[in-house]
Design an enzyme around this catalytic site. Sequence first.
Site, PDB file in Angstrom:
ATOM      1  N   HIS A 183       0.855  -1.198   0.000  1.00 16.64           N
ATOM      2  CA  HIS A 183       0.000   0.000   0.000  1.00 16.64           C
ATOM      3  C   HIS A 183       0.890   1.247   0.000  1.00 16.64           C
ATOM      4  O   HIS A 183       1.984   1.240   0.583  1.00 16.64           O
ATOM      5  CB  HIS A 183      -0.924  -0.002   1.225  1.00 16.64           C
ATOM      6  CG  HIS A 183      -1.957   1.078   1.187  1.00 16.64           C
ATOM      7  ND1 HIS A 183      -1.676   2.369   1.551  1.00 16.64           N
ATOM      8  CD2 HIS A 183      -3.246   1.070   0.790  1.00 16.64           C
ATOM      9  CE1 HIS A 183      -2.763   3.109   1.387  1.00 16.64           C
ATOM     10  NE2 HIS A 183      -3.722   2.337   0.924  1.00 16.64           N
ATOM     11  N   GLU A 201      -3.610   3.513  -7.096  1.00 18.35           N
ATOM     12  CA  GLU A 201      -3.964   4.607  -6.187  1.00 18.35           C
ATOM     13  C   GLU A 201      -2.922   5.714  -6.293  1.00 18.35           C
ATOM     14  O   GLU A 201      -1.837   5.605  -5.716  1.00 18.35           O
ATOM     15  CB  GLU A 201      -3.981   4.108  -4.733  1.00 18.35           C
ATOM     16  CG  GLU A 201      -5.084   3.164  -4.380  1.00 18.35           C
ATOM     17  CD  GLU A 201      -5.319   3.108  -2.870  1.00 18.35           C
ATOM     18  OE1 GLU A 201      -4.350   2.993  -2.090  1.00 18.35           O
ATOM     19  OE2 GLU A 201      -6.479   3.212  -2.476  1.00 18.35           O
TER      20      GLU A 201
HETATM   21  O1  G3P Z   1      -6.570   1.896   0.580  1.00 20.04           O
HETATM   22  C1  G3P Z   1      -7.408   2.887   0.079  1.00 20.04           C
HETATM   23  C2  G3P Z   1      -6.948   4.250   0.507  1.00 20.04           C
HETATM   24  O2  G3P Z   1      -5.565   4.420   0.314  1.00 20.04           O
HETATM   25  C3  G3P Z   1      -7.718   5.346  -0.188  1.00 20.04           C
HETATM   26  O3  G3P Z   1      -7.811   6.388   0.735  1.00 20.04           O
HETATM   27  O4  G3P Z   1      -9.101   8.060   2.023  1.00 20.04           O
HETATM   28  O5  G3P Z   1      -8.641   8.415  -0.421  1.00 20.04           O
HETATM   29  O6  G3P Z   1     -10.287   6.664   0.289  1.00 20.04           O
HETATM   30  P1  G3P Z   1      -9.023   7.445   0.636  1.00 20.04           P
END
Ligand code: G3P
Length: 223
Positions: A88, A136
């Site tokens: 992550h 991400e």
């Molecule tokens: O693992 C998912 C996370 O990194 C996303 O964070 O707060 O943008 O939904 P957020």
Amino acid sequence: MFIINFKNYEEIAGTNSIRLAKAASKIAKKHKTRIVVCPPLHLISEVAKLPVVVFSQHVDNAKIGSSTGFAVPELLKTSNVGGSLVNHSEHRISYQEIEEIIFRLRNLKMVSVLCVRDVDEATAYAKLGPDFIAIEPPELIGSGKAVSQEKPEIITDSVKAVKEAGNATRLLCGAGIISGEDVRKALDLGADGILVASGIVKSKDWEKAIEEFSLAFKNAGKI
Ligand code: G3P
């Protein structure tokens, strides 16, 4: 696949992780959506006793036996944990560790969700054959600006990169997703699911927020 990463937010401290997992379990049952929760390690076995799919936020390639302070996949499996996020953005590890962990999770029949930050990493890491690649962009994490709205091309390019790996790996996306519309857009762009943290954990009404996201899956004909 709808993954709720609890992270280490204060909102999920103590028994609140159980409360949030119960909300996810209720909505998953009501709408027949596949919701996975990722509680912090110290709460994981408690949460895994509930009728909900639980993944770890991280696992280590440490041995069973005399090792200290690691998250050992075999022991997590014994506690009814079904898989894990790997690499992550907030807990990145080396390529070698990633390779070893993906291999070990596969042998344990545990689901691997390999997190990447850009299309180049999606291309490189898809070759390892994790169950999922989760794209991400770090700069959007926690921003409330959804990757599906701000950077739709990163999703379409990652879908293509994962397909070109020629294995069963599928694509998830996350970062900044805070509404059913953000989810719908991500699914329309070809993602097979999403990862979300603050959009759910920090919402005032967990069940309402989870239901809004679940309905986006249901309306898109995805679980
Ligand atoms: O693992 C998912 C996370 O990194 C996303 O964070 O707060 O943008 O939904 P957020």
